[in-house]
Design a protein around this motif. Structure first.
Motif, PDB file in Angstrom:
ATOM      1  N   ALA A   9      -0.885  -6.510  -5.734  1.00 20.55           N
ATOM      2  CA  ALA A   9      -1.060  -5.130  -5.249  1.00 20.55           C
ATOM      3  C   ALA A   9      -2.529  -4.859  -4.935  1.00 20.55           C
ATOM      4  O   ALA A   9      -2.853  -4.195  -3.945  1.00 20.55           O
ATOM      5  CB  ALA A   9      -0.536  -4.141  -6.283  1.00 20.55           C
ATOM      6  N   LEU A  10      -3.446  -5.378  -5.776  1.00 21.13           N
ATOM      7  CA  LEU A  10      -4.881  -5.211  -5.526  1.00 21.13           C
ATOM      8  C   LEU A  10      -5.286  -5.913  -4.236  1.00 21.13           C
ATOM      9  O   LEU A  10      -6.040  -5.361  -3.427  1.00 21.13           O
ATOM     10  CB  LEU A  10      -5.695  -5.739  -6.717  1.00 21.13           C
ATOM     11  N   ILE A  11      -4.783  -7.124  -4.029  1.00 21.39           N
ATOM     12  CA  ILE A  11      -5.079  -7.862  -2.790  1.00 21.39           C
ATOM     13  C   ILE A  11      -4.570  -7.091  -1.583  1.00 21.39           C
ATOM     14  O   ILE A  11      -5.281  -6.938  -0.579  1.00 21.39           O
ATOM     15  CB  ILE A  11      -4.468  -9.283  -2.852  1.00 21.39           C
ATOM     16  N   GLU A  12      -3.347  -6.569  -1.676  1.00 15.84           N
ATOM     17  CA  GLU A  12      -2.770  -5.798  -0.569  1.00 15.84           C
ATOM     18  C   GLU A  12      -3.600  -4.563  -0.257  1.00 15.84           C
ATOM     19  O   GLU A  12      -3.831  -4.231   0.904  1.00 15.84           O
ATOM     20  CB  GLU A  12      -1.345  -5.361  -0.946  1.00 15.84           C
ATOM     21  N   LEU A  13      -4.036  -3.875  -1.297  1.00 13.38           N
ATOM     22  CA  LEU A  13      -4.843  -2.669  -1.111  1.00 13.38           C
ATOM     23  C   LEU A  13      -6.200  -3.001  -0.498  1.00 13.38           C
ATOM     24  O   LEU A  13      -6.652  -2.335   0.433  1.00 13.38           O
ATOM     25  CB  LEU A  13      -5.029  -1.977  -2.465  1.00 13.38           C
ATOM     26  N   MET A  14      -6.846  -4.047  -0.976  1.00 14.84           N
ATOM     27  CA  MET A  14      -8.152  -4.438  -0.433  1.00 14.84           C
ATOM     28  C   MET A  14      -8.035  -4.934   1.004  1.00 14.84           C
ATOM     29  O   MET A  14      -8.958  -4.759   1.798  1.00 14.84           O
ATOM     30  CB  MET A  14      -8.809  -5.482  -1.325  1.00 14.84           C
ATOM     31  N   ALA A  15      -6.910  -5.526   1.356  1.00 17.29           N
ATOM     32  CA  ALA A  15      -6.699  -6.013   2.724  1.00 17.29           C
ATOM     33  C   ALA A  15      -6.663  -4.861   3.726  1.00 17.29           C
ATOM     34  O   ALA A  15      -6.837  -5.068   4.925  1.00 17.29           O
ATOM     35  CB  ALA A  15      -5.417  -6.840   2.809  1.00 17.29           C
ATOM     36  N   LYS A  16      -6.462  -3.639   3.249  1.00 18.51           N
ATOM     37  CA  LYS A  16      -6.434  -2.465   4.133  1.00 18.51           C
ATOM     38  C   LYS A  16      -7.834  -1.942   4.449  1.00 18.51           C
ATOM     39  O   LYS A  16      -7.998  -1.083   5.302  1.00 18.51           O
ATOM     40  CB  LYS A  16      -5.602  -1.349   3.489  1.00 18.51           C
ATOM     41  N   LEU A  17      -8.848  -2.476   3.734  1.00 15.32           N
ATOM     42  CA  LEU A  17     -10.221  -2.043   3.999  1.00 15.32           C
ATOM     43  C   LEU A  17     -10.695  -2.579   5.342  1.00 15.32           C
ATOM     44  O   LEU A  17     -10.319  -3.690   5.734  1.00 15.32           O
ATOM     45  CB  LEU A  17     -11.153  -2.538   2.886  1.00 15.32           C
ATOM     46  N   PRO A  18     -11.554  -1.828   6.057  1.00 18.86           N
ATOM     47  CA  PRO A  18     -12.070  -2.313   7.343  1.00 18.86           C
ATOM     48  C   PRO A  18     -12.809  -3.637   7.167  1.00 18.86           C
ATOM     49  O   PRO A  18     -13.598  -3.791   6.234  1.00 18.86           O
ATOM     50  CB  PRO A  18     -13.043  -1.207   7.784  1.00 18.86           C
TER      51      PRO A  18
END
Length: 197
Positions: A9-18
């Motif tokens: 979930a952390l990886i998925e959330l960070m992948a949304k960063l520009p």
């Protein structure tokens, strides 16, 4: 109890960063986990603090920790020059160049008929108020050189016509370019060579 689901979930959330995709996010999370005490825990604590304290300046729209940002509070910056930018990232890019000593006004976007963004959705009414009440002698339109940026600049120029000197950044900022991606030297040269609209 923590599981790989939390890490995923952390990886998925960070992948949304520009600028971060899934692979970069995976590498970043792995690095943070490996440097847990040095990076992950301080980062988590600081993110919690920023989430609780960060807010938009009521005067200009910059991001800070108080109702009025440090730039607006600084009396030395009351030069009569007001630099209008599209977004906070553009304000920060201008500040990195360290050549502008006045104050800023963040519009919060640009006019866009396709996206139904009109003057009232931006901080254009607040800009008119500031020009009328803060002794502004020059408004520098430092908007991105895109179709929407140019449209917004022309609209603002019409709204403020005759109230103060109106200038825009000089050549050197490429058409279609965005301030946040320009190097400090280009921003510095463009600001020094600004011209009347």
């Amino acid at each position: 109890m923590s599981s790989n689901t939390d890490i995923d979930a952390l990886i998925e959330l960070m992948a949304k960063l520009p600028g971060l995709g899934p692979r970069s996010a995976r590498r970043a999370v792995l690095h943070l986990i490996r440097k847990r005490a040095l990076m992950l825990i301080p980062l988590a604590d600081l993110m919690q603090t920023v989430a609780a304290t960060a807010r938009e300046c009521l005067n200009c729209g910059n991001i800070g920790t108080g109702d009025i940002c440090d730039i607006c509070k600084d009396d030395r910056r009351a030069t009569g020059e007001l630099c209008v930018v599209e977004d906070v990232a553009d304000l920060w890019a201008m500040e990195r160049a360290r050549v502008f000593k006045g104050r800023y006004h963040v519009l919060g976007g640009t006019l866009s008929a396709l996206d139904a963004v009109g003057p009232d959705e931006l901080r254009i009414p607040r800009l008119r108020d500031r020009v009328a009440t803060e002794g502004i002698t020059e408004v520098i339109l430092a908007l991105n050189a895109t179709v929407d940026g140019l449209t917004t600049a022309h609209y603002i120029a019409d709204q403020l016509n005759g109230q103060c000197r109106l200038t825009s950044l000089a050549q050197g900022v490429p058409i279609g370019g965005e301030l946040d991606y320009l190097d400090d030297g280009t921003i510095s040269a463009a600001l020094r060579a600004r011209k009347d609209l």
